[in-house]
Design an enzyme around this catalytic site. Sequence first.
Site, PDB file in Angstrom:
ATOM      1  N   LEU A  45       0.891  -1.494   0.405  1.00  0.00           N
ATOM      2  CA  LEU A  45       0.093  -0.168   0.387  1.00  0.00           C
ATOM      3  C   LEU A  45       0.598   1.220   0.374  1.00  0.00           C
ATOM      4  O   LEU A  45       0.501   1.725  -1.033  1.00  0.00           O
ATOM      5  CB  LEU A  45      -0.521  -0.051   1.066  1.00  0.00           C
ATOM      6  CG  LEU A  45      -1.715   1.095   1.349  1.00  0.00           C
ATOM      7  CD1 LEU A  45      -2.772   1.698   0.510  1.00  0.00           C
ATOM      8  CD2 LEU A  45      -2.115   0.554   2.892  1.00  0.00           C
ATOM      9  N   TYR A  46       2.060   1.135   0.940  1.00  0.00           N
ATOM     10  CA  TYR A  46       2.995   2.134   0.841  1.00  0.00           C
ATOM     11  C   TYR A  46       4.091   2.787  -0.154  1.00  0.00           C
ATOM     12  O   TYR A  46       3.759   3.977  -1.301  1.00  0.00           O
ATOM     13  CB  TYR A  46       3.835   2.014   2.309  1.00  0.00           C
ATOM     14  CG  TYR A  46       4.719   3.415   2.760  1.00  0.00           C
ATOM     15  CD1 TYR A  46       3.998   4.736   2.671  1.00  0.00           C
ATOM     16  CD2 TYR A  46       6.326   3.338   2.026  1.00  0.00           C
ATOM     17  CE1 TYR A  46       5.381   5.677   2.851  1.00  0.00           C
ATOM     18  CE2 TYR A  46       6.906   4.412   2.427  1.00  0.00           C
ATOM     19  CZ  TYR A  46       6.539   5.536   2.609  1.00  0.00           C
ATOM     20  OH  TYR A  46       7.564   6.632   2.902  1.00  0.00           O
ATOM     21  N   THR A  47       3.863   1.454  -0.560  1.00  0.00           N
ATOM     22  CA  THR A  47       4.787   1.767  -2.104  1.00  0.00           C
ATOM     23  C   THR A  47       3.514   2.307  -3.138  1.00  0.00           C
ATOM     24  O   THR A  47       3.955   3.372  -3.857  1.00  0.00           O
ATOM     25  CB  THR A  47       5.800   0.467  -2.834  1.00  0.00           C
ATOM     26  OG1 THR A  47       6.719  -0.064  -1.634  1.00  0.00           O
ATOM     27  CG2 THR A  47       6.530   0.221  -3.899  1.00  0.00           C
TER      28      THR A  47
END
Length: 243
Positions: A151-153
């Site tokens: 999700l962060y990437t």
Amino acid sequence: MNGKAVLVTGGSRGIGAAIALAMAGAGADVGITYTANEAAAEEVVHKVEALGRRGFAVRADAGHIDDAADAVDRAARSLGRLDVLVNNAGVGVLGPLDGLTPTDVDRVLAINVRGAFLASQAAARHMGQGGRIITIGTCMTQRVPGPGGTLYTMSKSALTGLTKALARELGGRGITANIVHPGPVDTDMNPADGPHAAAQAAMTALGRFGRPEEVAAVVTFLAGDGAAYVTGSEFSVDGGHAA
């Protein structure tokens, strides 16, 4: 940077605070946004003012649909102009793919992507020739070292697309857009003596964490006159994490 006006979102601590102080040290007036810690934000403002520059802090939640643009407009009014926007505000939600909820997705995309878009859109309305939009990404867009960062990437990778599109959108007006990808950096959110620090440092070619000031130096260069012909570009300040 003498006389220029800068807004750094998420500028009350860590990399954002280092950027704000580096900009002030180079001669800029600096506004910052913060979410909760008013005392930390005021401390950054006092340090900016101690360098002989004007400082300004505004509470703003980058994930709130109205706050991002409003903070930009308030900074431009307070400082009298806006020459540089640094999209630094962000949130990291890490964990196994199966454990991520729709609420997690909405929150991360709202802060990391929509907030940066709306702030950039608002900033462009205030900027003229020589304007700069600089966004803080992550080394994980260059190399994902293991599971848990989907999700962060994804959210930070969207910022590369935003940057390149802004460069095309605004280049005719003499406004540049670039993105800086920090590697492991020693901050209160990810300290160099934390439980996972040794593994992170080992993933870099230099074998150490970076310092916030090392990221700030690159951002300050991109904000200055020497980078007038640099736009739509990605800069890794990651100690060789992607090497």
